[in-house]
Every structure is written in structure tokens, then in C-alpha cells.
Design an enzyme around this catalytic site. Sequence first.
Site, PDB file in Angstrom:
ATOM      1  CD  GLU A   1       3.709  -0.868  20.608  1.00 48.06           C
ATOM      2  OE1 GLU A   1       2.659  -1.454  20.274  1.00 48.06           O
ATOM      3  OE2 GLU A   1       4.543  -0.469  19.779  1.00 48.06           O
TER       4      GLU A   1
ATOM      5  CD  GLU B   1       0.841   2.927  18.631  1.00 47.46           C
ATOM      6  OE1 GLU B   1       1.471   3.952  18.361  1.00 47.46           O
ATOM      7  OE2 GLU B   1       1.269   1.777  18.370  1.00 47.46           O
ATOM      8  CD  GLU B   2      -0.496  -4.209  20.698  1.00 46.13           C
ATOM      9  OE1 GLU B   2      -0.942  -5.016  21.550  1.00 46.13           O
ATOM     10  OE2 GLU B   2       0.588  -4.370  20.114  1.00 46.13           O
TER      11      GLU B   2
END
Length: 313
Positions: free
Chosen positions: A192, A195-196
Site C-alpha cells: 500500500e 502503490e500510494e
Amino acid sequence: MQVFENGVVELEHVKLLEATNDEHGGVIVEMEEPMAPQAFATVLTASMLHWKHQGKRGVWIKLPINLVNLVETAVKAGFWYHHAEPNYLMLVYWIPETANTLPANASHRVGVGAIVLNDKREVLLLVGVEIFPDWGVSSSHGSALPSALYFLGWKLLVVREKSGKFQAIGLWKIPTGIVDEGEDISKAAMREVKEETGIDTEFLEILAFRQSHKSFFGKSSLFFTCMLRPLSFDIQKQEQEIEAAQWMPLEEYAAQPFVQKTRLLKYTTELCLAKINKSYTGFLPHPTTSIFGNRPGYLYLNSRDLNLSNCDD
């Protein structure tokens, strides 16, 4: 069909559904071949009579999405939905005239939040203010500093989302997301963040977790707050979901009005400070294997306060 005096019904020359026995006295049917609903109804009736005669309990029928034409037939035979995935529907039936003991569908959804601190040592001294008197930050001499707080350059990796409730109030928050099927919590937290924000990280520990109910289509939720160490620092935000991302001074994150009035978010700040002061130990992952099936997994525990010398193989 023949009905005998003892009440037994026999369907002659009807091929039964192929099934495998489960571990709890039931059977599992995985449908693959196309079949007309009328033919399926005949085969299903014969199979149910056969399984009842054998003393079977639960019947599981897995229907792939290309056999959706058979759903109505199964429901009319007494089956009900258990769960669905993108490519199949699972239906169940309880044969005995006793209380149904079939396990329910998965009850929880699992989420992660990632605390990633960047300790670039730029000392900031705030003198004569009492912004967060309950933090208990101390000076190098050990005395409390209720009106002069030292923030040793610690910055928190935060994002601002393009949609959702937090977007409407412009909240800066830690990266969060949902754990994928078959994914370890540690891997989900690192994924996460990557990805962010584009930041590479190393998983350190689980700091805390929260349980809540009725959060997603009636399901309960488990949310794990994790600590990660940054391995890179140049942010490359995700364009689709993230409006902005930055390394924010910890005091600025904590000063956000919504954080100040939301106890759940204030815990994030307090966990950060506890880790900075080395006064808090979370749960570290230790590789394990399942008792049944020898499948790999992790046990998360506070190893600092537990003597593992007698537990190692």
C-alpha cells in the site's frame, strides 16, 4: 422413479453429481460441465437422496459464473447462498433435521495502515506554547517540557485522497488499504505504501489493531496499524487515487483539527511519539506453519517481553 413401501425413493438410471467428502461429514460439488436446468434438477434430486441415505450433513455446490443458469434450480431445491467470488457462487444445504452447524461466510474484512517515519534530524524548537501538553515529551536532561516541545525532525509519510470522506475535509492521513486474499499483513502494508507514494519500505512491526462492526456491507473489520522503515525518500504519488503525498512534520500532522478531535487518529500521533521515545514495543512477525497442512504463516508477538529461547526449534 420408484417408491418402495419403506418410503425409500429411487431414481433409476440417473447419474449422480460427482462430489468429494469434506472433513465434517458433508460433500462438496464443483460443477464444471454445462447442463440444462431441467436435467440438473433431476440429477440434483437423485444426488440429494443418495447423500441423505449415506448420512451426509452439509452439501456445498460451487457454481462457476458460466453456469449461472443453474442457480434458480438449486435455490428451488432448498439451497441458499453462502458466499460469492468474482468467478463463482457457493450454495449450501443442510440435510439433517437438526440445528445447522455449517460455518458462516467470512465475517471480517482486514485493513492496514502504515506509519512510516523519516528521521532527518532537523531540530525544531517550539518555545512558550502548550500545543499538546499530554504528550509528555522530555528534554535530554529528563525534565518534562510542557511549554517547550522538541520535535527532532521526525516526519510522517502522509497522503491526501482524491475521493471519500477524508477528501472532503482535506485530511492528511497515513497510507491505508485492504489486505488481498492470501496476502500477509506485512506485505500488504508495504504494498500500500509503494502503490500510494512510491516509497520502498521495510516492515518492522504491528503497533496496534482495531475491531469494528457493520463497516462494509454488514461485515466486521480488523484494521492493523503497522510500523515501517523507509528505504527510499523520493515520493511518486499514485495518480488515480492520491491527490497529494508528502513527508509532513509530525507536529503538523498532529495539529490538524480533525486529528485533534478524533481520538482514533490521535492514537497515531501517540504511537509515533512512543516509538521515537523507545517506550513502546509492538508485535513482530515470527514465521510459523499451520498445525494442519503445514502451510506457512506468521505469529505476531511482543518478542522483547517474551523469552523465545525455549520456543525455537
